[in-house]
Design a protein around this motif. Structure first.
Motif, PDB file in Angstrom:
ATOM      1  N   ASP A  24      47.497  -3.965  -7.222  1.00  0.00           N
ATOM      2  CA  ASP A  24      48.895  -4.375  -7.194  1.00  0.00           C
ATOM      3  C   ASP A  24      49.074  -5.852  -6.854  1.00  0.00           C
ATOM      4  O   ASP A  24      49.721  -6.192  -5.864  1.00  0.00           O
ATOM      5  CB  ASP A  24      49.659  -3.524  -6.161  1.00  0.00           C
ATOM      6  CG  ASP A  24      49.605  -2.051  -6.465  1.00  0.00           C
ATOM      7  OD1 ASP A  24      49.815  -1.696  -7.634  1.00  0.00           O
ATOM      8  OD2 ASP A  24      49.355  -1.260  -5.536  1.00  0.00           O
ATOM      9  N   ASP A  26      50.940  -8.096  -8.116  1.00  0.00           N
ATOM     10  CA  ASP A  26      52.335  -8.546  -8.122  1.00  0.00           C
ATOM     11  C   ASP A  26      53.075  -8.129  -6.856  1.00  0.00           C
ATOM     12  O   ASP A  26      54.087  -8.724  -6.503  1.00  0.00           O
ATOM     13  CB  ASP A  26      53.052  -8.043  -9.370  1.00  0.00           C
ATOM     14  CG  ASP A  26      52.477  -8.658 -10.647  1.00  0.00           C
ATOM     15  OD1 ASP A  26      52.016  -9.816 -10.595  1.00  0.00           O
ATOM     16  OD2 ASP A  26      52.477  -7.977 -11.682  1.00  0.00           O
ATOM     17  N   ASP A  27      52.578  -7.119  -6.150  1.00  0.00           N
ATOM     18  CA  ASP A  27      53.167  -6.706  -4.880  1.00  0.00           C
ATOM     19  C   ASP A  27      52.514  -7.403  -3.696  1.00  0.00           C
ATOM     20  O   ASP A  27      53.161  -7.691  -2.701  1.00  0.00           O
ATOM     21  CB  ASP A  27      53.031  -5.192  -4.684  1.00  0.00           C
ATOM     22  CG  ASP A  27      53.895  -4.404  -5.648  1.00  0.00           C
ATOM     23  OD1 ASP A  27      54.918  -4.938  -6.117  1.00  0.00           O
ATOM     24  OD2 ASP A  27      53.533  -3.243  -5.947  1.00  0.00           O
ATOM     25  N   ARG A  28      51.231  -7.682  -3.787  1.00  0.00           N
ATOM     26  CA  ARG A  28      50.497  -8.274  -2.657  1.00  0.00           C
ATOM     27  C   ARG A  28      50.698  -9.783  -2.528  1.00  0.00           C
ATOM     28  O   ARG A  28      50.617 -10.326  -1.440  1.00  0.00           O
ATOM     29  CB  ARG A  28      49.000  -8.017  -2.796  1.00  0.00           C
ATOM     30  CG  ARG A  28      48.634  -6.585  -2.860  1.00  0.00           C
ATOM     31  CD  ARG A  28      48.561  -5.954  -1.476  1.00  0.00           C
ATOM     32  NE  ARG A  28      48.361  -4.530  -1.656  1.00  0.00           N
ATOM     33  CZ  ARG A  28      49.305  -3.629  -1.462  1.00  0.00           C
ATOM     34  NH1 ARG A  28      50.485  -3.997  -1.047  1.00  0.00           N
ATOM     35  NH2 ARG A  28      49.067  -2.357  -1.660  1.00  0.00           N
ATOM     36  N   PHE A  29      50.899 -10.461  -3.660  1.00  0.00           N
ATOM     37  CA  PHE A  29      50.954 -11.926  -3.648  1.00  0.00           C
ATOM     38  C   PHE A  29      52.357 -12.434  -3.956  1.00  0.00           C
ATOM     39  O   PHE A  29      52.535 -13.331  -4.760  1.00  0.00           O
ATOM     40  CB  PHE A  29      49.934 -12.487  -4.644  1.00  0.00           C
ATOM     41  CG  PHE A  29      48.516 -12.097  -4.325  1.00  0.00           C
ATOM     42  CD1 PHE A  29      47.846 -12.639  -3.239  1.00  0.00           C
ATOM     43  CD2 PHE A  29      47.847 -11.156  -5.097  1.00  0.00           C
ATOM     44  CE1 PHE A  29      46.545 -12.261  -2.941  1.00  0.00           C
ATOM     45  CE2 PHE A  29      46.542 -10.776  -4.811  1.00  0.00           C
ATOM     46  CZ  PHE A  29      45.889 -11.330  -3.722  1.00  0.00           C
ATOM     47  N   VAL A  30      53.350 -11.875  -3.301  1.00  0.00           N
ATOM     48  CA  VAL A  30      54.726 -12.326  -3.497  1.00  0.00           C
ATOM     49  C   VAL A  30      55.011 -13.479  -2.541  1.00  0.00           C
ATOM     50  O   VAL A  30      54.428 -13.546  -1.449  1.00  0.00           O
ATOM     51  CB  VAL A  30      55.745 -11.188  -3.266  1.00  0.00           C
ATOM     52  CG1 VAL A  30      55.569 -10.088  -4.298  1.00  0.00           C
ATOM     53  CG2 VAL A  30      55.640 -10.630  -1.868  1.00  0.00           C
ATOM     54  N   PRO A  31      55.874 -14.409  -2.936  1.00  0.00           N
ATOM     55  CA  PRO A  31      56.230 -15.491  -2.013  1.00  0.00           C
ATOM     56  C   PRO A  31      56.707 -14.923  -0.675  1.00  0.00           C
ATOM     57  O   PRO A  31      57.497 -13.972  -0.630  1.00  0.00           O
ATOM     58  CB  PRO A  31      57.341 -16.233  -2.754  1.00  0.00           C
ATOM     59  CG  PRO A  31      57.010 -16.002  -4.202  1.00  0.00           C
ATOM     60  CD  PRO A  31      56.511 -14.577  -4.245  1.00  0.00           C
ATOM     61  N   ALA A  33      54.595 -13.540   1.485  1.00  0.00           N
ATOM     62  CA  ALA A  33      53.553 -12.637   1.995  1.00  0.00           C
ATOM     63  C   ALA A  33      52.580 -13.414   2.872  1.00  0.00           C
ATOM     64  O   ALA A  33      52.152 -14.511   2.515  1.00  0.00           O
ATOM     65  CB  ALA A  33      52.803 -11.974   0.842  1.00  0.00           C
ATOM     66  N   ALA A  50      53.493 -17.823  -6.687  1.00  0.00           N
ATOM     67  CA  ALA A  50      52.439 -17.141  -7.438  1.00  0.00           C
ATOM     68  C   ALA A  50      52.824 -17.141  -8.906  1.00  0.00           C
ATOM     69  O   ALA A  50      54.000 -16.957  -9.246  1.00  0.00           O
ATOM     70  CB  ALA A  50      52.257 -15.714  -6.939  1.00  0.00           C
ATOM     71  N   ARG A  51      51.836 -17.378  -9.753  1.00  0.00           N
ATOM     72  CA  ARG A  51      52.077 -17.317 -11.193  1.00  0.00           C
ATOM     73  C   ARG A  51      50.764 -17.001 -11.884  1.00  0.00           C
ATOM     74  O   ARG A  51      49.690 -17.210 -11.340  1.00  0.00           O
ATOM     75  CB  ARG A  51      52.665 -18.622 -11.720  1.00  0.00           C
ATOM     76  CG  ARG A  51      51.728 -19.816 -11.652  1.00  0.00           C
ATOM     77  CD  ARG A  51      52.417 -21.112 -12.083  1.00  0.00           C
ATOM     78  NE  ARG A  51      51.528 -22.248 -12.007  1.00  0.00           N
ATOM     79  CZ  ARG A  51      50.882 -22.774 -13.037  1.00  0.00           C
ATOM     80  NH1 ARG A  51      51.031 -22.255 -14.248  1.00  0.00           N
ATOM     81  NH2 ARG A  51      50.098 -23.818 -12.885  1.00  0.00           N
TER      82      ARG A  51
END
Length: 171
Positions: A24, A26-31, A33, A50-51
């Motif tokens: 996941d 996209d869930d772990r590396f959200v601004p 975090a 993140a991109r």
């Protein structure tokens, strides 16, 4: 639980590449975090952005004091840093046949006849999920983590059962 490892810098503004080790990203590396690090002295680090660049995750990160990592040299200093999240922060998995990597690492791998195959030392996510099984003599075996080949995962018993197709054990 390890969710990634910082790789080489990307560009000159401090972005880093990340070897993703989670299902996941996209869930772990959200601004916002906050990620623990190994070595611990390098963190914790906060995701500022993140991109995806092709199939590579790029992160902009901030140091523990809130200052941005904003140069290639500063990003290079973080190379090979493991990124962790506390196991307690992980949500419950809804699918009874889904597992976190840390749940599988350390399980004994046995063949369907009960004979020992080795120990699961890691899980790789390289297009397909693979169990890394350490065998006697230091050899590693990569086992596709699919129900047809790994029909049983017994977390309480500490065992995964492997039903290898012909030739898998010869690799």
């Amino acid at each position: 639980m390890v969710v990634g490892r910082i790789g080489r810098p990307h560009g000159v503004r401090g972005e880093v590449t990340v070897e993703v080790r989670t299902d996941d990203p996209d869930d772990r590396f959200v601004p916002g975090a906050v990620l623990r690090t190994e070595p611990a002295a390098r963190g914790p680090l906060t995701v500022a952005g993140a991109r995806w660049h092709r199939e590579v995750l790029l992160l902009s990160i901030e140091r523990p004091d809130g200052s941005p990592v904003d140069s290639r040299e500063a990003a290079e200093e973080l190379r090979d840093t493991e990124l962790h999240v506390p196991v307690a922060d992980l949500p419950e998995l809804e699918d009874p046949d889904a597992y976190y990597d840390h749940q599988l690492v350390g399980l004994a791998a046995r063949l369907t006849d009960g004979s020992a195959l080795g120990t699961v030392t890691a899980v790789r996510h390289e297009g397909a999920d693979l169990l890394v099984v350490a065998r006697d003599g230091g050899r590693e075996l990569l086992v596709p983590f699919v129900a047809a080949i790994v029909p049983t995962v017994d977390l309480a018993g500490g065992v995964v059962v492997v039903d290898p197709p012909e030739g898998l054990l010869d690799l």
